[in-house]
Design a protein around this motif. Structure first.
Motif, PDB file in Angstrom:
ATOM      1  N   MET A   1       0.829  -1.197   0.000  1.00 19.04           N
ATOM      2  CA  MET A   1       0.000   0.000   0.000  1.00 19.04           C
ATOM      3  C   MET A   1       0.875   1.263   0.000  1.00 19.04           C
ATOM      4  O   MET A   1       0.583   2.229  -0.703  1.00 19.04           O
ATOM      5  N   LEU A   2       1.944   1.260   0.781  1.00 17.88           N
ATOM      6  CA  LEU A   2       2.845   2.409   0.817  1.00 17.88           C
ATOM      7  C   LEU A   2       3.485   2.677  -0.542  1.00 17.88           C
ATOM      8  O   LEU A   2       3.610   3.835  -0.965  1.00 17.88           O
ATOM      9  N   VAL A   3       3.882   1.628  -1.236  1.00 17.00           N
ATOM     10  CA  VAL A   3       4.512   1.784  -2.546  1.00 17.00           C
ATOM     11  C   VAL A   3       3.515   2.361  -3.550  1.00 17.00           C
ATOM     12  O   VAL A   3       3.836   3.287  -4.303  1.00 17.00           O
ATOM     13  N   VAL A   4       2.304   1.833  -3.546  1.00 15.18           N
ATOM     14  CA  VAL A   4       1.282   2.341  -4.468  1.00 15.18           C
ATOM     15  C   VAL A   4       0.967   3.802  -4.159  1.00 15.18           C
ATOM     16  O   VAL A   4       0.883   4.640  -5.064  1.00 15.18           O
ATOM     17  N   LEU A   5       0.801   4.126  -2.872  1.00 18.68           N
ATOM     18  CA  LEU A   5       0.518   5.514  -2.492  1.00 18.68           C
ATOM     19  C   LEU A   5       1.677   6.447  -2.869  1.00 18.68           C
ATOM     20  O   LEU A   5       1.455   7.567  -3.338  1.00 18.68           O
ATOM     21  N   MET A   6       2.899   5.978  -2.654  1.00 16.95           N
ATOM     22  CA  MET A   6       4.057   6.800  -2.976  1.00 16.95           C
ATOM     23  C   MET A   6       4.092   7.133  -4.463  1.00 16.95           C
ATOM     24  O   MET A   6       4.251   8.301  -4.841  1.00 16.95           O
ATOM     25  N   PHE A   7       3.911   6.148  -5.327  1.00 15.79           N
ATOM     26  CA  PHE A   7       3.942   6.418  -6.761  1.00 15.79           C
ATOM     27  C   PHE A   7       2.749   7.259  -7.199  1.00 15.79           C
ATOM     28  O   PHE A   7       2.877   8.113  -8.078  1.00 15.79           O
ATOM     29  N   ALA A   8       1.598   7.052  -6.594  1.00 19.21           N
ATOM     30  CA  ALA A   8       0.425   7.856  -6.946  1.00 19.21           C
ATOM     31  C   ALA A   8       0.617   9.320  -6.548  1.00 19.21           C
ATOM     32  O   ALA A   8       0.350  10.235  -7.342  1.00 19.21           O
ATOM     33  N   ILE A   9       1.083   9.553  -5.346  1.00 20.81           N
ATOM     34  CA  ILE A   9       1.290  10.929  -4.876  1.00 20.81           C
ATOM     35  C   ILE A   9       2.414  11.604  -5.652  1.00 20.81           C
ATOM     36  O   ILE A   9       2.287  12.761  -6.078  1.00 20.81           O
ATOM     37  N   CYS A  10       3.494  10.894  -5.866  1.00 20.14           N
ATOM     38  CA  CYS A  10       4.617  11.478  -6.619  1.00 20.14           C
ATOM     39  C   CYS A  10       4.205  11.785  -8.060  1.00 20.14           C
ATOM     40  O   CYS A  10       4.596  12.820  -8.614  1.00 20.14           O
ATOM     41  N   SER A  11       3.395  10.919  -8.660  1.00 21.23           N
ATOM     42  CA  SER A  11       2.931  11.177 -10.021  1.00 21.23           C
ATOM     43  C   SER A  11       2.006  12.378 -10.066  1.00 21.23           C
ATOM     44  O   SER A  11       2.072  13.193 -10.993  1.00 21.23           O
ATOM     45  N   ALA A  12       1.143  12.517  -9.068  1.00 20.82           N
ATOM     46  CA  ALA A  12       0.237  13.671  -9.028  1.00 20.82           C
ATOM     47  C   ALA A  12       1.014  14.975  -8.849  1.00 20.82           C
ATOM     48  O   ALA A  12       0.735  15.978  -9.521  1.00 20.82           O
ATOM     49  N   VAL A  13       1.995  14.976  -7.978  1.00 26.14           N
ATOM     50  CA  VAL A  13       2.811  16.175  -7.759  1.00 26.14           C
ATOM     51  C   VAL A  13       3.630  16.493  -9.010  1.00 26.14           C
ATOM     52  O   VAL A  13       3.728  17.653  -9.427  1.00 26.14           O
ATOM     53  N   ALA A  14       4.193  15.474  -9.629  1.00 27.44           N
ATOM     54  CA  ALA A  14       4.981  15.685 -10.845  1.00 27.44           C
ATOM     55  C   ALA A  14       4.103  16.230 -11.967  1.00 27.44           C
ATOM     56  O   ALA A  14       4.518  17.121 -12.713  1.00 27.44           O
ATOM     57  N   PHE A  15       2.886  15.717 -12.092  1.00 29.41           N
ATOM     58  CA  PHE A  15       1.964  16.219 -13.108  1.00 29.41           C
ATOM     59  C   PHE A  15       1.681  17.698 -12.875  1.00 29.41           C
ATOM     60  O   PHE A  15       1.754  18.514 -13.795  1.00 29.41           O
ATOM     61  N   ARG A  16       1.358  18.042 -11.638  1.00 30.67           N
ATOM     62  CA  ARG A  16       1.009  19.436 -11.325  1.00 30.67           C
ATOM     63  C   ARG A  16       2.188  20.379 -11.567  1.00 30.67           C
ATOM     64  O   ARG A  16       2.038  21.442 -12.158  1.00 30.67           O
ATOM     65  N   LYS A  17       3.364  20.008 -11.102  1.00 34.32           N
ATOM     66  CA  LYS A  17       4.529  20.876 -11.264  1.00 34.32           C
ATOM     67  C   LYS A  17       4.929  21.002 -12.739  1.00 34.32           C
ATOM     68  O   LYS A  17       5.321  22.082 -13.194  1.00 34.32           O
ATOM     69  N   THR A  18       4.819  19.919 -13.491  1.00 35.96           N
ATOM     70  CA  THR A  18       5.136  19.978 -14.911  1.00 35.96           C
ATOM     71  C   THR A  18       4.117  20.845 -15.638  1.00 35.96           C
ATOM     72  O   THR A  18       4.470  21.667 -16.485  1.00 35.96           O
ATOM     73  N   TRP A  19       2.852  20.687 -15.295  1.00 35.96           N
ATOM     74  CA  TRP A  19       1.795  21.481 -15.918  1.00 35.96           C
ATOM     75  C   TRP A  19       1.995  22.971 -15.626  1.00 35.96           C
ATOM     76  O   TRP A  19       1.824  23.811 -16.497  1.00 35.96           O
ATOM     77  N   GLU A  20       2.375  23.291 -14.380  1.00 36.80           N
ATOM     78  CA  GLU A  20       2.639  24.689 -14.024  1.00 36.80           C
ATOM     79  C   GLU A  20       3.846  25.237 -14.766  1.00 36.80           C
ATOM     80  O   GLU A  20       3.897  26.423 -15.079  1.00 36.80           O
ATOM     81  N   SER A  21       4.814  24.388 -15.050  1.00 35.73           N
ATOM     82  CA  SER A  21       6.016  24.865 -15.741  1.00 35.73           C
ATOM     83  C   SER A  21       5.722  25.255 -17.184  1.00 35.73           C
ATOM     84  O   SER A  21       6.520  25.957 -17.804  1.00 35.73           O
ATOM     85  N   PHE A  22       4.580  24.826 -17.725  1.00 40.45           N
ATOM     86  CA  PHE A  22       4.207  25.216 -19.077  1.00 40.45           C
ATOM     87  C   PHE A  22       3.649  26.634 -19.125  1.00 40.45           C
ATOM     88  O   PHE A  22       3.581  27.239 -20.184  1.00 40.45           O
TER      89      PHE A  22
END
Length: 173
Positions: free
Chosen positions: A81-102
Motif C-alpha cells: 500500500m505504501l509503494v502504491v501511495l508513494m507512486f500515486a502521490i509522486c505522479s500527481a505532484v509531478a503532473f502538477r509541477k510539470t503542468w505549471e512549468s508550461f
C-alpha cells in the motif's frame, strides 16, 4: 538548413536579415517551429503526444512488474500500500509541477530543486502532462509566445524614433 527556410524563419520571427530584434527561444522537440506553426509542427505535436503516452504506458508496465515483484516477495499488505501511495502521490505532484512549468518560469528556488527527485519518481505524471499539453499546443508554447511577443513589442518601441520636443512658446511680456 537551406537559405529559403532561413529567410522564412527570420521573417516569421520578426528578426531582420541582420539578426536584429529578439529571437524566439527554442522549445524541446519543436525548435522554433512553434512561432509560425511551420516545419512539421503538427507532426511534431502528434509525435510528442504519441511518444509521451507510449512512454507513460511503458512506465506503468514497469511499475506493475515492480509491484508484482513486491507481491511475490510477500513483504506484506502495508508495504504494498505504501509503494502504491508513494507512486500515486509522486505522479500527481509531478503532473502538477510539470503542468505549471508550461505556464510560468520556475523560480529557481531551493523548493524547486528539492522536488526534482520527487518528480523523477513520479515520471508517469510528467509524461502524462506532456501528453495532455501536446494535444492543444507545444508544451510551453503559450509561455514562450507571451515572452516573445513582449520582447518584440519592447524592441519595436525602442526602434521607433521619438517625437521631437515641441518648440518652446514665446514668453509674454
Amino acid at each position: 538548413m537551406t537559405e529559403q527556410t532561413e529567410n522564412s524563419s527570420t521573417d516569421a520571427t520578426g528578426g531582420g536579415a541582420d539578426g536584429s530584434g529578439p529571437q524566439p527561444e527554442p522549445i524541446r522537440f519543436f525548435g522554433t517551429t512553434w512561432v509560425g506553426h511551420d516545419g512539421g509542427y503538427g507532426l511534431r505535436r502528434a509525435g510528442v503526444a504519441a511518444g509521451s503516452l507510449a512512454a507513460a504506458v511503458a512506465g506503468c508496465l514497469v511499475l506493475r512488474f515492480a509491484y508484482q515483484g513486491l507481491a511475490l516477495s510477500d513483504v506484506g499488505g502495508f508495504v504494498n500500500m505504501l509503494v502504491v501511495l508513494m507512486f500515486a502521490i509522486c505522479s500527481a505532484v509531478a503532473f502538477r509541477k510539470t503542468w505549471e512549468s508550461f505556464t510560468r518560469r520556475p523560480t529557481g528556488s531551493a523548493s524547486e530543486d528539492s522536488l526534482r527527485s520527487l518528480k523523477a519518481i513520479g515520471f508517469v505524471g510528467t509524461l502524462l502532462a506532456y501528453f495532455f499539453r501536446s494535444l492543444t499546443e507545444a508544451p510551453g508554447e503559450k509561455l514562450h509566445r507571451d515572452e516573445y511577443e513582449t520582447a518584440r513589442t519592447r524592441h519595436e518601441k525602442r526602434r521607433t524614433p521619438r517625437k521631437p520636443k515641441p518648440k518652446p512658446r514665446p514668453r509674454r511680456k
